[in-house]
Write an enzyme that holds these catalytic residues in place. Structure first.
Site, PDB file in Angstrom:
ATOM      1  N   LYS A  45       0.200 -10.061  -0.261  1.00 30.06           N
ATOM      2  CA  LYS A  45      -0.495 -11.354  -0.177  1.00 30.06           C
ATOM      3  C   LYS A  45      -1.528 -11.588  -1.267  1.00 30.06           C
ATOM      4  O   LYS A  45      -1.998 -12.703  -1.427  1.00 30.06           O
ATOM      5  CB  LYS A  45      -1.082 -11.564   1.211  1.00 30.06           C
ATOM      6  CG  LYS A  45      -2.227 -10.660   1.617  1.00 30.06           C
ATOM      7  CD  LYS A  45      -2.691 -11.044   3.018  1.00 30.06           C
ATOM      8  CE  LYS A  45      -3.752 -10.115   3.538  1.00 30.06           C
ATOM      9  NZ  LYS A  45      -4.215 -10.504   4.872  1.00 30.06           N
ATOM     10  N   HIS A 101     -13.588   0.920  10.276  1.00 32.57           N
ATOM     11  CA  HIS A 101     -12.897   1.577   9.153  1.00 32.57           C
ATOM     12  C   HIS A 101     -11.384   1.622   9.322  1.00 32.57           C
ATOM     13  O   HIS A 101     -10.643   1.434   8.359  1.00 32.57           O
ATOM     14  CB  HIS A 101     -13.457   2.997   9.045  1.00 32.57           C
ATOM     15  CG  HIS A 101     -12.922   3.814   7.919  1.00 32.57           C
ATOM     16  ND1 HIS A 101     -13.073   3.448   6.608  1.00 32.57           N
ATOM     17  CD2 HIS A 101     -12.230   4.990   7.909  1.00 32.57           C
ATOM     18  CE1 HIS A 101     -12.516   4.363   5.826  1.00 32.57           C
ATOM     19  NE2 HIS A 101     -11.980   5.297   6.592  1.00 32.57           N
ATOM     20  N   GLU A 109      -0.888   1.991   8.453  1.00 35.01           N
ATOM     21  CA  GLU A 109      -1.964   1.674   9.399  1.00 35.01           C
ATOM     22  C   GLU A 109      -1.564   0.598  10.401  1.00 35.01           C
ATOM     23  O   GLU A 109      -2.131   0.521  11.500  1.00 35.01           O
ATOM     24  CB  GLU A 109      -3.226   1.264   8.618  1.00 35.01           C
ATOM     25  CG  GLU A 109      -4.461   1.255   9.499  1.00 35.01           C
ATOM     26  CD  GLU A 109      -5.766   1.062   8.740  1.00 35.01           C
ATOM     27  OE1 GLU A 109      -5.820   1.369   7.529  1.00 35.01           O
ATOM     28  OE2 GLU A 109      -6.737   0.626   9.371  1.00 35.01           O
ATOM     29  N   ALA A 121      -9.191   4.225  -0.841  1.00 34.92           N
ATOM     30  CA  ALA A 121      -9.342   5.542  -0.199  1.00 34.92           C
ATOM     31  C   ALA A 121     -10.073   6.479  -1.156  1.00 34.92           C
ATOM     32  O   ALA A 121      -9.754   6.548  -2.340  1.00 34.92           O
ATOM     33  CB  ALA A 121      -7.978   6.098   0.175  1.00 34.92           C
ATOM     34  N   GLN A 122     -11.047   7.170  -0.615  1.00 37.36           N
ATOM     35  CA  GLN A 122     -11.880   8.007  -1.475  1.00 37.36           C
ATOM     36  C   GLN A 122     -11.602   9.488  -1.265  1.00 37.36           C
ATOM     37  O   GLN A 122     -11.216  10.213  -2.175  1.00 37.36           O
ATOM     38  CB  GLN A 122     -13.364   7.730  -1.184  1.00 37.36           C
ATOM     39  CG  GLN A 122     -13.821   6.341  -1.551  1.00 37.36           C
ATOM     40  CD  GLN A 122     -15.311   6.137  -1.276  1.00 37.36           C
ATOM     41  OE1 GLN A 122     -15.965   6.970  -0.650  1.00 37.36           O
ATOM     42  NE2 GLN A 122     -15.856   5.032  -1.755  1.00 37.36           N
ATOM     43  N   GLY A 123     -11.814   9.933  -0.003  1.00 37.72           N
ATOM     44  CA  GLY A 123     -11.856  11.363   0.306  1.00 37.72           C
ATOM     45  C   GLY A 123     -10.609  12.121  -0.110  1.00 37.72           C
ATOM     46  O   GLY A 123     -10.668  13.127  -0.814  1.00 37.72           O
ATOM     47  N   GLU A 151     -13.339  17.983   5.284  1.00 36.62           N
ATOM     48  CA  GLU A 151     -13.958  16.814   5.917  1.00 36.62           C
ATOM     49  C   GLU A 151     -14.106  17.067   7.402  1.00 36.62           C
ATOM     50  O   GLU A 151     -13.601  18.070   7.930  1.00 36.62           O
ATOM     51  CB  GLU A 151     -13.101  15.562   5.649  1.00 36.62           C
ATOM     52  CG  GLU A 151     -13.150  15.139   4.182  1.00 36.62           C
ATOM     53  CD  GLU A 151     -12.250  13.961   3.845  1.00 36.62           C
ATOM     54  OE1 GLU A 151     -11.636  13.378   4.748  1.00 36.62           O
ATOM     55  OE2 GLU A 151     -12.157  13.652   2.652  1.00 36.62           O
ATOM     56  N   HIS A 168     -16.375   4.338  10.636  1.00 37.75           N
ATOM     57  CA  HIS A 168     -16.742   5.410   9.709  1.00 37.75           C
ATOM     58  C   HIS A 168     -18.252   5.593   9.789  1.00 37.75           C
ATOM     59  O   HIS A 168     -19.000   4.610   9.781  1.00 37.75           O
ATOM     60  CB  HIS A 168     -16.325   5.060   8.279  1.00 37.75           C
ATOM     61  CG  HIS A 168     -16.305   6.249   7.360  1.00 37.75           C
ATOM     62  ND1 HIS A 168     -17.463   6.878   6.949  1.00 37.75           N
ATOM     63  CD2 HIS A 168     -15.288   6.925   6.801  1.00 37.75           C
ATOM     64  CE1 HIS A 168     -17.145   7.895   6.160  1.00 37.75           C
ATOM     65  NE2 HIS A 168     -15.816   7.950   6.058  1.00 37.75           N
ATOM     66  N   ARG A 189      -8.575   9.391  14.809  1.00 35.73           N
ATOM     67  CA  ARG A 189      -7.871   9.956  13.653  1.00 35.73           C
ATOM     68  C   ARG A 189      -8.712  11.021  12.961  1.00 35.73           C
ATOM     69  O   ARG A 189      -9.899  10.834  12.694  1.00 35.73           O
ATOM     70  CB  ARG A 189      -7.560   8.844  12.655  1.00 35.73           C
ATOM     71  CG  ARG A 189      -7.031   9.355  11.325  1.00 35.73           C
ATOM     72  CD  ARG A 189      -6.624   8.222  10.427  1.00 35.73           C
ATOM     73  NE  ARG A 189      -7.730   7.478   9.912  1.00 35.73           N
ATOM     74  CZ  ARG A 189      -8.331   7.701   8.744  1.00 35.73           C
ATOM     75  NH1 ARG A 189      -7.932   8.710   7.971  1.00 35.73           N
ATOM     76  NH2 ARG A 189      -9.317   6.942   8.332  1.00 35.73           N
ATOM     77  N   THR A 214      -5.241   1.170   0.628  1.00 40.65           N
ATOM     78  CA  THR A 214      -4.889   2.403  -0.079  1.00 40.65           C
ATOM     79  C   THR A 214      -5.738   2.587  -1.339  1.00 40.65           C
ATOM     80  O   THR A 214      -6.239   3.688  -1.603  1.00 40.65           O
ATOM     81  CB  THR A 214      -3.386   2.383  -0.447  1.00 40.65           C
ATOM     82  OG1 THR A 214      -2.641   2.310   0.766  1.00 40.65           O
ATOM     83  CG2 THR A 214      -2.991   3.618  -1.242  1.00 40.65           C
ATOM     84  N   GLY A 238       0.850  -1.191   0.000  1.00 43.24           N
ATOM     85  CA  GLY A 238       0.000   0.000   0.000  1.00 43.24           C
ATOM     86  C   GLY A 238       0.884   1.239   0.000  1.00 43.24           C
ATOM     87  O   GLY A 238       2.091   1.163  -0.294  1.00 43.24           O
ATOM     88  N   ARG A 266     -15.229  12.234  13.445  1.00 45.72           N
ATOM     89  CA  ARG A 266     -15.912  10.998  13.064  1.00 45.72           C
ATOM     90  C   ARG A 266     -16.525  10.209  14.219  1.00 45.72           C
ATOM     91  O   ARG A 266     -17.580   9.612  14.093  1.00 45.72           O
ATOM     92  CB  ARG A 266     -14.870  10.126  12.395  1.00 45.72           C
ATOM     93  CG  ARG A 266     -15.318   9.558  11.148  1.00 45.72           C
ATOM     94  CD  ARG A 266     -14.158   8.937  10.462  1.00 45.72           C
ATOM     95  NE  ARG A 266     -13.877   9.670   9.256  1.00 45.72           N
ATOM     96  CZ  ARG A 266     -12.926   9.333   8.410  1.00 45.72           C
ATOM     97  NH1 ARG A 266     -12.155   8.306   8.671  1.00 45.72           N
ATOM     98  NH2 ARG A 266     -12.743  10.032   7.324  1.00 45.72           N
TER      99      ARG A 266
END
Ligand code: FAD
Ligand code: SIN
Length: 530
Positions: free
Chosen positions: A36, A349, A373, A47-49, A115, A241, A384, A44, A15, A287
């Site tokens: 793997k 999440h 992570e 990931a959207q935002g 955000e 999330h 976070r 990774t 990632g 969040r």
């Protein structure tokens, strides 16, 4: 008998953390990356935002630091926050140099989103597929580098420490020599030896029944490190999330926080907006607060989901800003996100805790580093801040790379790494029964160790997970190794680590909310270390 594969650097995981580390060290030594599944299958890629960094004069590093500290609820390590966020603009330049195309405005500057918990517009994005764009660019670069070899469908089982190594070592050392790796295609276990081993295996959210994460997120790196006696911190801080698409029985899908940043509102079954009741920042509160608000609303009203409402926004703008989410909702539920309500529920999440590291990614074991992570750097504290995770992966990978390229590994003399003991049976019937434990762990964790916890529920979860853990260990000891078995064993270890850590924290802070201890207590203004 499998021969040992050697390199200067062994990176477990492909990632953002593993790839960016590899790219930074590859001019200084040979790098083996093992992954793997296919290399692009990583959190990774989903990931959207976007990725948070200060890039404008109207914003400031101090504001980004303050927002991060507020979200972290007293547990952020100030040095980690300073280190990651003050260097974030440089790390964005690295990404651009590696070929990442961020969405830009007509005048060529970065198009910035906002955000939850951010006081400014500072989230760089590539439409609503930021992670996929980063993964594409980094993988392309890594594949082009002559010093980097990528081994796909290779799964690390355990790290190699002096406990396995024969030779002239004194037993008091605490050293990593590489990892035992299962080549899934050939079904053989190969020792990968390296001067430096880097765990960049990502998160563990698949330990919960409902998760935004892909199947790879089984906490392998943290479980491996724990078994090797490496220090693990803050596993109780699991981020849920607030908004994953409610689509029972189907693969979960994230509805990015960026939709709320764009003006989306949360409403209940009676179409009433409810977040202002829970926090003055409403939909853009951190969040943990929004997830608890939704959870409370659903429980109070006995509803299966709440709704995200984008209908008051410009329809063309919504669809062009969020093309991936638009298409997914259309295909999965036949809804148009600009015209219909989007049903959403919280889902596991992100892991704020993980393998304890210094600012350079160094773990409590020599020659072993942890990044992304899988690591606990202290950046996130008890919660976070949105879009700080991709940056964490980049920032500490850079620090780790700068450290190891300037440091000769200590020479421990000649070592002999024994072959993996391949003996063991495959008992299909018993495996079918053992495999049922996966759903059971996920149900227990969702039911008793979720968004709102209590001592009673945690103790109940502990008793049940303990029995399952023993069953899996017994089966593991006598069985031939397989990828599914390794992941199941790791998830059981992760469940144990979360419950044990949660039981040690008799307070509510950030993501850890206890009904029997609803307030923060200064007594717990410290990390939970195992
Ligand atoms: P990953 O990207 O998960 O990579 C881990 C790698 O390790 C994978 O290649 C995996 O196959 C490999 N691996 C795991 N175990 C083994 C093993 N035993 N052997 C070999 N290989 C192994 N964060 C943000 O900052 N902004 C966002 O907008 C954002 N959106 C998100 C949306 C979704 C749907 C999800 C799931 C997460 C999002 N996050 C976001 C979080 C962020 O994507 C992750 O925290 C981050 O990408 C983690 O990067 P990583 O390199 O540490 O791990
Ligand atoms: C999202 O797009 O909502 C995810 C952002 C993050 O996890 O930081």
């Amino acid at each position: 008998m499998s021969s040992i594969i050697n390199s200067d650097y062994l990176v477990i995981g492909s990632g953002i953390a593993g790839l960016s580390f590899a790219l930074k060290v590859a001019d200084h030594g040979s790098v083996n990356i093992i992954s793997k599944r296919v290399a692009g299958e990583a959190n990774t890629s989903y990931a959207q935002g976007g990725i948070a960094s200060v890039t404008t004069d109207t914003d400031s590093i101090q504001k980004h630091i303050d927002d991060t500290l507020i979200a972290g609820a007293g547990l952020c390590h100030h040095d980690a926050v300073e280190s990651a966020l003050s260097n974030a603009p440089e790390r964005i330049r690295d990404l651009v140099e590696w070929g990442v195309n961020f969405t830009r405005t007509d005048n060529g500057s970065f198009d910035l989103a906002r955000e939850g918990g951010h006081s400014e517009y500072r989230v760089l994005h590539a439409a609503d597929m930021t992670g996929a764009e980063i993964e594409r660019a980094l993988l392309e670069k890594a594949r082009q580098h002559r010093n980097i070899n990528i081994y796909e469908n290779h799964l690390a089982i355990d790290i190699i420490t002096e406990h396995q190594v024969l030779g002239n070592l004194q037993s008091a050392f605490n050293i990593c020599f590489g990892a035992y790796v299962l080549s899934e295609k050939d079904n053989v276990v190969v020792p990968f030896q390296a001067s430096y081993t880097v765990i960049a295996t990502g998160g563990a959210s698949r330990v919960f029944l409902h998760s935004t994460n892909p199947e790879i997120a089984t906490g392998d790196g943290v479980a491996m490190a724990y078994r090797a006696g490496v220090r693990i911190a803050n596993m109780e801080f699991v981020q849920f999330h607030p908004t994953s698409l409610y689509n029972p029985g189907k693969r979960s899908f994230l509805i990015s926080e960026a939709l709320r940043g764009f003006g989306g509102l949360l409403i209940n079954g009676d179409h009433e907006r409810f977040m202002p009741k829970y926090d003055a920042r409403a939909e853009l509160a951190p969040r943990d607060i929004v997830a608890r608000g939704i959870d409370a609303e659903m429980k109070k009203r006995r509803e299966d989901c709440v709704f995200l409402d984008m209908r008051h926004l410009d329809s063309a703008e919504v669809t062009s800003r969020f093309p991936n989410i638009y298409q997914h909702c259309k295909d999965a539920l036949q809804i148009d996100i600009s015209k219909d309500l989007i049903p959403v529920v919280p889902a596991a999440h992100y892991f704020c805790g993980g393998i304890m590291t210094s600012l350079n990614g160094q773990t409590s074991m020599q020659n072993l580093y942890a990044l992304g992570e899988a690591a606990h750097t202290g950046l996130h504290g008890a919660n976070r801040l949105a879009s700080n995770s991709l940056m964490e992966g980049l920032a500490f990978s850079h620090n780790a790379a700068m450290k190891v390229i300037n440091k000769r590994p200590r020479n421990f003399g000649s070592v002999i790494i024994p072959d993996w003991d391949e003996s063991g049976i495959v008992d299909e019937k018993e495996w079918v029964l053992t495999r049922h434990n996966l759903k059971e762990i996920q149900n227990i964790m969702w039911g008793y160790v979720g968004i709102v916890r209590s001592k009673k529920q945690l103790n109940r979860a502990k008793r049940r997970v303990h029995v399952i853990y023993q069953e899996i260990e017994d089966y593991y000891k006598k069985s031939k190794i397989s990828g599914d078995l390794v992941e199941l064993r790791n998830l059981a270890a992760i469940a144990f680590l979360i419950i044990t850590s949660a039981l040690r924290r008799n307070e509510s802070r950030g993501l850890h909310h206890m009904t029997d201890y609803p307030d923060k207590s200064d007594k717990y203004l410290k990390d939970t270390i195992i």
